[in-house]
Design a protein around this motif. Structure first.
Motif, PDB file in Angstrom:
ATOM      1  N   PHE A   1      -0.148   2.237   6.422  1.00 58.07           N
ATOM      2  CA  PHE A   1      -0.043   2.490   4.990  1.00 58.07           C
ATOM      3  C   PHE A   1      -1.445   2.560   4.389  1.00 58.07           C
ATOM      4  O   PHE A   1      -2.373   1.923   4.890  1.00 58.07           O
ATOM      5  CB  PHE A   1       0.745   1.367   4.294  1.00 58.07           C
ATOM      6  N   CYS A   2      -1.578   3.305   3.287  1.00 55.04           N
ATOM      7  CA  CYS A   2      -2.861   3.443   2.603  1.00 55.04           C
ATOM      8  C   CYS A   2      -2.682   3.187   1.109  1.00 55.04           C
ATOM      9  O   CYS A   2      -1.582   3.341   0.565  1.00 55.04           O
ATOM     10  CB  CYS A   2      -3.444   4.843   2.785  1.00 55.04           C
ATOM     11  N   GLY A   3      -3.776   2.818   0.455  1.00 57.43           N
ATOM     12  CA  GLY A   3      -3.747   2.602  -0.990  1.00 57.43           C
ATOM     13  C   GLY A   3      -5.122   2.312  -1.523  1.00 57.43           C
ATOM     14  O   GLY A   3      -6.103   2.237  -0.770  1.00 57.43           O
ATOM     15  N   ASN A   4      -5.187   2.136  -2.859  1.00 54.94           N
ATOM     16  CA  ASN A   4      -6.474   1.874  -3.503  1.00 54.94           C
ATOM     17  C   ASN A   4      -6.545   0.507  -4.167  1.00 54.94           C
ATOM     18  O   ASN A   4      -7.601   0.132  -4.689  1.00 54.94           O
ATOM     19  CB  ASN A   4      -6.789   2.960  -4.536  1.00 54.94           C
ATOM     20  N   ASP A   5      -5.463  -0.229  -4.178  1.00 52.18           N
ATOM     21  CA  ASP A   5      -5.498  -1.600  -4.706  1.00 52.18           C
ATOM     22  C   ASP A   5      -4.325  -2.378  -4.135  1.00 52.18           C
ATOM     23  O   ASP A   5      -3.389  -1.796  -3.569  1.00 52.18           O
ATOM     24  CB  ASP A   5      -5.491  -1.606  -6.239  1.00 52.18           C
ATOM     25  N   ILE A   6      -4.396  -3.707  -4.310  1.00 45.38           N
ATOM     26  CA  ILE A   6      -3.349  -4.609  -3.828  1.00 45.38           C
ATOM     27  C   ILE A   6      -2.992  -5.564  -4.950  1.00 45.38           C
ATOM     28  O   ILE A   6      -3.880  -6.215  -5.527  1.00 45.38           O
ATOM     29  CB  ILE A   6      -3.809  -5.422  -2.597  1.00 45.38           C
ATOM     30  N   ALA A   7      -1.719  -5.654  -5.258  1.00 45.38           N
ATOM     31  CA  ALA A   7      -1.272  -6.598  -6.278  1.00 45.38           C
ATOM     32  C   ALA A   7      -1.571  -8.026  -5.812  1.00 45.38           C
ATOM     33  O   ALA A   7      -1.380  -8.360  -4.640  1.00 45.38           O
ATOM     34  CB  ALA A   7       0.222  -6.425  -6.534  1.00 45.38           C
TER      35      ALA A   7
ATOM     36  N   LEU B   1       0.883  -1.177   0.000  1.00 45.67           N
ATOM     37  CA  LEU B   1       0.000   0.000   0.000  1.00 45.67           C
ATOM     38  C   LEU B   1       0.917   1.221   0.000  1.00 45.67           C
ATOM     39  O   LEU B   1       1.437   1.621   1.039  1.00 45.67           O
ATOM     40  CB  LEU B   1      -0.914  -0.014   1.224  1.00 45.67           C
ATOM     41  N   PRO B   2       1.141   1.839  -1.162  1.00 49.36           N
ATOM     42  CA  PRO B   2       2.244   2.787  -1.297  1.00 49.36           C
ATOM     43  C   PRO B   2       1.932   4.259  -1.070  1.00 49.36           C
ATOM     44  O   PRO B   2       2.847   5.085  -1.108  1.00 49.36           O
ATOM     45  CB  PRO B   2       2.653   2.579  -2.758  1.00 49.36           C
TER      46      PRO B   2
END
Length: 465
Positions: A408-414, A372-373
């Motif tokens: 950490f925050c993000g909008n998608d996960i690989a 989560l970058p």
């Protein structure tokens, strides 16, 4: 306490390994679970003391061979091995009476030693693989004194980083490179029973413990199984006190004489027999055995069994879990948990309060782009709610807590960061701001997702895909 060394009675394993006997080392990366469970000695019940269990995620309070074959992962290297191996856990006993678990240095090394003798009653048959439903134990958890028997000689300790022979009792000095607990399992079988009422009588040791001939009463011979588990006792090097060593096993044993181990086979039988017959390397490197396929280290580390005994087995404890007084000390056994409950999931449920659901214990490898970058915080008062609030306020759909204090925050996960099928992951570090919550692990991130429909916000429930 009389000090017994293995100088004359025990042949050090290093010396044995230098012989022409072939063997292989099976690495088991970490425990699959640590709790009061023992399906051999206490089936369908809570065990009296805590065990550190290595092996497959089919481990349960009762299990047979068919159960082992349902496993979807294992903490041990060979794909064809779905066995379970367990030993008592080790604790530091503080001067104030509290107990702190000692961390393992890795999980365990399980040696498979191809030892036989021309005088074995069934020597012509050679070594054989374990049959379905086979199980065995070694050692006696109630021993507190040493007697010169094969069973007691099967237990020894090596103080790594110091000179001197192995001992039959816990060393009286600090071990800078770890305390290695060693256990030789019996290898001679009566040829009939996969278990016995005392869980021992169907097995016997050969005349020389791990060499020599089997007795006529137990004519068939298995490959010899030898456990090595190393404990990081050096973490407590500045905390010794009094005139004796400060460590105790979970069964209340501060001598080491009560060390013991258990084994339930889950091996694919033809594969194990093929390895016994064909894997003749003297190096012990399992990858040199063409009979096996191998698990990735990350999948081994992520394989976990969710605990079902609702008690604390780590942190600073006022007593050993269960009722396990040391030696002659008295203990109040009231209030001990003796019920097997539902699986205990290592996450904080905020689905109703915040409308976010727990998704997974995802990988976050060091030196690579973050899982989560988009936002990074590292705060000494970090909690799951604090991290989710931060990500939610900035419009992100995923929030993740890692290594106690990181957010950490993000909008998608690989997809390649998600757990492999059948693995739960070890996101069990307590949050820096609230020790009742879980905040990821080392290079592992506890991920939460904002629910699109708050009325149907369901956490991952631990079911395997």
């Amino acid at each position: 306490m009389v000090k017994n060394t293995c100088a004359n009675a025990f042949v050090a394993f290093a010396a044995l390994a230098s012989q022409a006997d072939a063997f292989w080392r099976l690495p088991c990366a970490s425990p699959v679970v640590v709790e009061r469970a023992d399906p051999i000695m206490n089936p369908d019940a809570v065990s009296p003391h805590v065990h550190t269990v290595m092996g497959s995620n089919a481990f349960n309070f009762t299990m047979n061979y068919e159960d082992t074959q349902t496993a979807s992962c294992s903490t041990c290297k060979a794909v064809e091995d779905l066995s379970s191996y367990w030993v008592p856990s080790l604790y530091y006993h503080a001067e104030n009476g509290s107990f702190i678990p000692v961390k393992q240095s890795g999980g365990a090394l399980i040696y498979y030693l191809q030892r036989s003798d021309p005088n074995d009653p069934n020597a012509a048959e050679g070594l054989i693989a374990f049959p379905k439903d086979f199980r065995m134990i070694a050692g006696n958890p109630t021993n507190r004194n040493y007697t010169e028997t094969l069973e007691q000689r099967a237990v020894s300790f090596v103080c790594l980083g110091t000179e001197g022979p192995a001992t039959f009792e816990l060393p009286s000095q600090n071990c800078p490179d770890g305390l290695r607990a060693q256990l030789t399992m019996p290898a001679c079988w009566d040829g009939k029973n996969v278990n016995s009422p005392d869980h021992k009588s169907h097995m016997a040791y050969p005349s020389g413990l791990d060499n020599g001939a089997c007795p006529d009463s137990h004519p068939k011979r298995f490959i010899t199984v030898f456990y090595e588990v190393t404990w990081g006792v050096d973490d407590f090097k500045d905390m010794w006190y009094g005139n004796k060593q400060p460590f105790v096993f979970s069964n209340g044993d501060d001598t080491g004489y009560g060390y013991h181990g258990d084994f339930i086979t889950g091996w694919d039988i033809p594969t194990l027999q093929k390895a016994i017959n064909e894997c003749n390397a003297e190096s012990g490197v399992i990858e040199e055995c063409g009979a096996f396929t191998f698990r990735e280290d990350s999948d081994m580390a992520a394989c976990k069994v969710l605990p079902r005994v609702n008690e604390t087995v780590d942190g600073v404890l006022s007593a050993l879990p269960g009722c396990n007084p040391i030696q002659s000390q008295k203990s109040d056994c009231r209030g001990i948990v003796n019920q097997i409950g539902d699986p205990i999931l290592p996450f904080t449920d905020v689905s109703q309060k915040l409308g976010w659901k727990y998704v997974a214990c995802a990988k976050d490898p060091a030196g690579q782009t973050r899982t989560l970058p988009n936002v990074y915080l590292d705060q000494p008062d970090m909690t799951v709610e604090k991290c989710i609030s931060t990500c939610s306020n900035q419009g992100y759909t995923y929030a993740g807590v890692e290594y106690k204090s990181q957010c950490f925050c993000g909008n998608d996960i690989a997809q390649d960061r998600m757990p492999s099928n059948g693995t739960v992951g070890d996101c069990s570090m307590k949050c820096a701001g609230d020790s009742t919550e879980f905040c990821g692990g080392a290079a592992l991130i506890s991920v939460y997702e904002k629910c699109s429909d708050p009325s149907n916000c369901l956490n991952y429930n631990g079911s395997l895909p």
